[in-house]
Design a protein around this motif. Structure first.
Motif, short mmCIF file in Angstrom:
data_model
loop_
_atom_site.label_atom_id
_atom_site.label_comp_id
_atom_site.label_asym_id
_atom_site.label_seq_id
_atom_site.Cartn_x
_atom_site.Cartn_y
_atom_site.Cartn_z
N VAL A 8 0.97 -1.09 -0.36
CA VAL A 8 0.08 0.05 0.03
C VAL A 8 0.51 1.12 0.19
CG1 VAL A 8 -2.09 1.38 1.35
CG2 VAL A 8 -1.98 -1.42 1.23
N VAL A 9 1.33 1.22 0.85
CA VAL A 9 3.10 2.27 0.49
C VAL A 9 3.48 2.82 -0.38
CG1 VAL A 9 5.10 3.72 1.87
CG2 VAL A 9 3.01 2.33 3.55
N ASN A 10 3.87 1.53 -1.25
CA ASN A 10 4.80 1.46 -1.76
C ASN A 10 4.02 1.88 -3.23
OD1 ASN A 10 7.19 -1.33 -3.34
ND2 ASN A 10 7.02 1.30 -3.58
N VAL A 11 2.71 1.48 -3.13
CA VAL A 11 2.15 1.62 -4.09
C VAL A 11 1.83 3.48 -4.28
CG1 VAL A 11 -0.79 2.04 -5.24
CG2 VAL A 11 0.58 0.40 -4.85
N ALA A 12 1.60 3.94 -2.71
CA ALA A 12 1.18 5.49 -3.20
C ALA A 12 2.47 6.25 -3.34
CB ALA A 12 0.86 5.20 -1.78
N THR A 13 3.99 5.76 -2.85
CA THR A 13 4.93 6.52 -3.17
C THR A 13 5.16 6.53 -4.97
OG1 THR A 13 6.22 4.57 -3.31
CG2 THR A 13 6.38 5.82 -1.04
N VAL A 14 4.40 5.92 -5.34
CA VAL A 14 4.90 5.55 -7.23
C VAL A 14 3.97 6.26 -7.89
CG1 VAL A 14 4.38 4.23 -8.88
CG2 VAL A 14 6.01 3.00 -7.02
N VAL A 15 3.01 6.60 -7.14
CA VAL A 15 1.65 7.64 -7.32
C VAL A 15 2.08 9.16 -7.34
CG1 VAL A 15 -0.84 8.06 -7.22
CG2 VAL A 15 -0.10 5.71 -7.02
N VAL A 16 2.60 9.52 -5.71
CA VAL A 16 3.06 10.84 -5.49
C VAL A 16 4.15 11.44 -6.56
CG1 VAL A 16 3.86 12.19 -3.54
CG2 VAL A 16 1.52 10.57 -3.67
N GLY A 17 5.08 9.97 -6.63
CA GLY A 17 6.39 10.75 -7.53
C GLY A 17 6.31 10.35 -8.99
N ALA A 18 5.40 9.66 -9.47
CA ALA A 18 5.34 9.99 -10.43
C ALA A 18 4.02 11.43 -11.04
CB ALA A 18 3.81 8.92 -11.51
#
Length: 244
Positions: A8-18
């Motif tokens: 969940v955290v990993n997906v969130a950081t990818v979304v925010v970073g993208a």
């Protein structure tokens, strides 16, 4: 924390970073974007090289001896035949093109595909993604995935600034792949040995090197057709270990 928090955290950081990368990318000149893409290609070479080193790990060589390299090569060759027969690269391009139509009405489809494939492989092929997801599923903690999340967030920002919306779409594949591995760890326990993970990581490293050639515009390696090799490497380790 609950099981699955790492993904969940990993997906969130990818979304925010993208999203940050997309916002930043509009302000970067085309010449600078080309340079950044070359840097990402070189960085992917480094990641691929570090992954390929797993071919010489003590666990893998202890299980199959000097056949470790043959296992990786056989996985890639058979995987390429299967992938070409199944037209994985073509189907991936078609699926990514469809997704591009959902996210944006403009832009280059090939660029979207490169963004999706590049970021997905970088985020999902490696010991942190595999072992971290399994560890999370086994209830041993999500520390590995939390560390990976920070790295992926910055990588997503860099990729999205040059490769566009495809990087954001890769958040879905991160959720699917790592979520599946977490569920596998939860329901099936320790399903992969360290030797099998090392073989899979080394095979993925070679695929990443092929991806780097695409980013550097040196050779359009059909990396999608090589993806079945990732499914073949672990069982080939078991077969070799049983025979030897």
């Amino acid at each position: 924390m609950f099981i699955g928090i790492g993904t969940v955290v990993n997906v969130a950081t990818v979304v925010v970073g993208a999203l940050l990368g997309l916002a930043l990318g509009n302000r970067i000149p085309d010449r600078t974007k080309e340079t950044i893409t070359s840097v990402l290609g070189l960085f992917t070479v480094v990641i691929g090289g570090m992954s390929v080193v797993s071919m010489t790990s003590a666990d893998l060589t202890g299980a199959v001896g000097s056949f470790a390299m043959i296992i990786v090569l056989a996985s890639l060759l058979v995987g390429a035949l299967v992938g070409s027969w199944l037209q994985v690269e073509y189907r991936l391009e078609q699926g990514a093109t469809w997704l591009r139509g959902r996210f944006t009405a403009s832009g280059d489809a090939a660029r979207f595909v490169d963004g999706l494939v590049t970021s997905t492989l970088v985020f999902c092929v490696g010991p942190l993604a595999i072992l971290g997801s399994l560890s999370d599923g086994l209830g041993r903690g999500a520390e590995q995935l939390l560390v990976k999340s920070v790295l992926d967030g910055f990588a997503a920002m860099a990729f999205a600034s040059t490769l566009g919306w495809g990087v954001l779409a890769s958040a879905g594949t991160v959720a699917l792949i790592q979520g599946s591995l977490t569920a596998l760890g939860y329901f099936a326990g320790d399903v992969l040995t360290v030797a099998q993970v090392d073989a899979l990581t080394a095979t993925g490293g070679v695929i990443l090197l092929g991806l780097a050639l695409r980013l550097l515009d040196l050779k359009q390696v059909p990396v999608g057709d090589l993806l079945p090799a990732l499914l073949l490497a672990p069982p080939l380790v078991s077969v070799a270990a049983a025979v030897l």
